[in-house]
Design an enzyme around this catalytic site. Structure first.
Site, PDB file in Angstrom:
ATOM      1  N   LYS A  62       0.858  -1.185   0.000  1.00  0.00           N
ATOM      2  CA  LYS A  62       0.000   0.000   0.000  1.00  0.00           C
ATOM      3  C   LYS A  62       0.891   1.231   0.000  1.00  0.00           C
ATOM      4  CE  LYS A  62      -2.334   1.487   3.832  1.00  0.00           C
ATOM      5  NZ  LYS A  62      -1.719   2.826   4.050  1.00  0.00           N
TER       6      LYS A  62
ATOM      7  N   GLU B 114      -9.171   7.726   4.020  1.00  0.00           N
ATOM      8  CA  GLU B 114      -9.010   8.002   5.455  1.00  0.00           C
ATOM      9  C   GLU B 114      -9.459   9.420   5.797  1.00  0.00           C
ATOM     10  OE1 GLU B 114      -5.239   6.844   7.137  1.00  0.00           O
ATOM     11  OE2 GLU B 114      -5.690   7.806   9.040  1.00  0.00           O
TER      12      GLU B 114
HETATM   13  O1  KIV Z   1      -0.825   2.412   8.797  1.00  0.00           O
HETATM   14  C1  KIV Z   1      -2.034   2.140   8.915  1.00  0.00           C
HETATM   15  O2  KIV Z   1      -2.468   1.482   9.863  1.00  0.00           O
HETATM   16  C2  KIV Z   1      -2.937   2.631   7.881  1.00  0.00           C
HETATM   17  C3  KIV Z   1      -4.404   2.522   8.128  1.00  0.00           C
HETATM   18  C4  KIV Z   1      -4.836   3.484   9.148  1.00  0.00           C
HETATM   19  C5  KIV Z   1      -5.178   2.628   6.886  1.00  0.00           C
HETATM   20  O3  KIV Z   1      -2.478   3.127   6.892  1.00  0.00           O
END
Ligand code: KIV
Length: 284
Positions: free
Chosen positions: A113, A182
């Site tokens: 991600k 978010e």
């Molecule tokens: O790092 C994380 O936990 C995240 C989530 C809050 C989506 O990016």
């Protein structure tokens, strides 16, 4: 047993079936999350605060993310494991970014991600072309918290909302298989969700997203059990339970009620007798 495919998430969206994503950063908690039936585990760079005690996600390194990703991968067999690319592991140079993303896949993660819109679109395209599944992340992207001037709701003005809508479409066109939204207004999240074909995964973005993500330590009340975040719900106060259990253990040790003979190991009477007889002649 093979892992759930990322394509399954698109099927969930198409059939209107919501799913949950949850963070996990280590072996025991990742096992529990998978055993509870959560199909997507995020090794989030939120571990900077929840596990490593940093003030934000900014200091988190590749080495730290890889270390925790490997533990989560070892603990799971079915769940999709998404590894967060830490700050500056993908922003400076696309070739290095692809190498870094590849390291997560070699560590066993299913996907990576990364945060941001326009500036990462061509990188996302290259990663997907290289066979690396990518999850996008828009809205309040924590790695840019200094730029935002704090943890503020994003997309509240017409221009900011339009930017998020356009970025979401551009990320989908570049090939993301899902998109985290978010801390954006729920109406905006709903618009993004209905325009995209890939699932949206909300955190502080309302119920109309296709899925939700939460930070494990927030829903269990471990990280800071004196504080409940607006976008989060605490399902149990483990912080209180853990403190109570540790206090009981320490008190029992001090007063001598733990361990009892139940927790001890005994020696055969004959061996004990022999030992007592011989003890006088034993020279250390
Ligand atoms: O790092 C994380 O936990 C995240 C989530 C809050 C989506 O990016």
């Amino acid at each position: 047993m093979s892992r759930i495919s990322i394509h399954k998430l698109r099927e969930c969206k198409d059939s209107g079936k919501r799913f949950a994503m949850l963070t996990a950063y280590d072996y025991p908690t990742a096992r529990l999350v998978e055993q509870a039936g959560v199909p997507v585990i995020l090794v989030g760079d939120s571990l900077g605060a929840t596990v490593l005690g940093y003030e934000s996600t900014v200091p988190v390194t590749m080495e730290e993310m890889l270390h925790h990703t490997r533990a989560v991968v070892r603990a799971t067999k079915k769940s999709i494991v998404v590894a967060d690319m830490p700050f500056l592991s993908y922003q400076a140079n696309d070739d290095i970014a692809i190498e870094n993303a590849g390291q997560f896949l070699k560590a066993g993660a299913t996907a990576v991600k990364l945060e941001g819109g326009r500036p990462v679109v061509s990188l996302v395209h290259r990663m997907v072309e290289a066979g690396i599944p990518v999850m996008g992340h828009l809205g309040l992207t924590p790695q840019s918290v200094n730029q935002f001037g704090g943890h503020k709701v994003q997309g509240r003005t017409p221009a900011a909302a339009a930017r998020i809508l356009n970025d979401a479409q551009a990320l989908e066109d570049a090939g993301v298989f899902a998109l985290v939204l978010e801390t954006v207004p729920e109406q905006l999240a709903s618009m993004v969700t209905s325009r995209l074909s890939v699932p949206t995964i909300g955190i502080g973005a309302g119920v109309s997203c296709d899925a939700q993500v939460q930070v494990l330590h927030d829903i269990l009340g471990i990280y800071d059990d004196s504080r409940i975040l607006h976008h989060s719900k605490r399902y149990v106060n483990l912080g209180e339970s853990i403190r109570g259990a540790i206090r009981a253990y320490a008190d029992e040790v001090v007063e001598g009620s733990f361990p009892t003979s139940e927790h001890a190991f005994s020696m055969d009477e004959d061996v004990l007798h022999e030992l007592t007889q011989a003890s006088g002649s034993i020279v250390e």
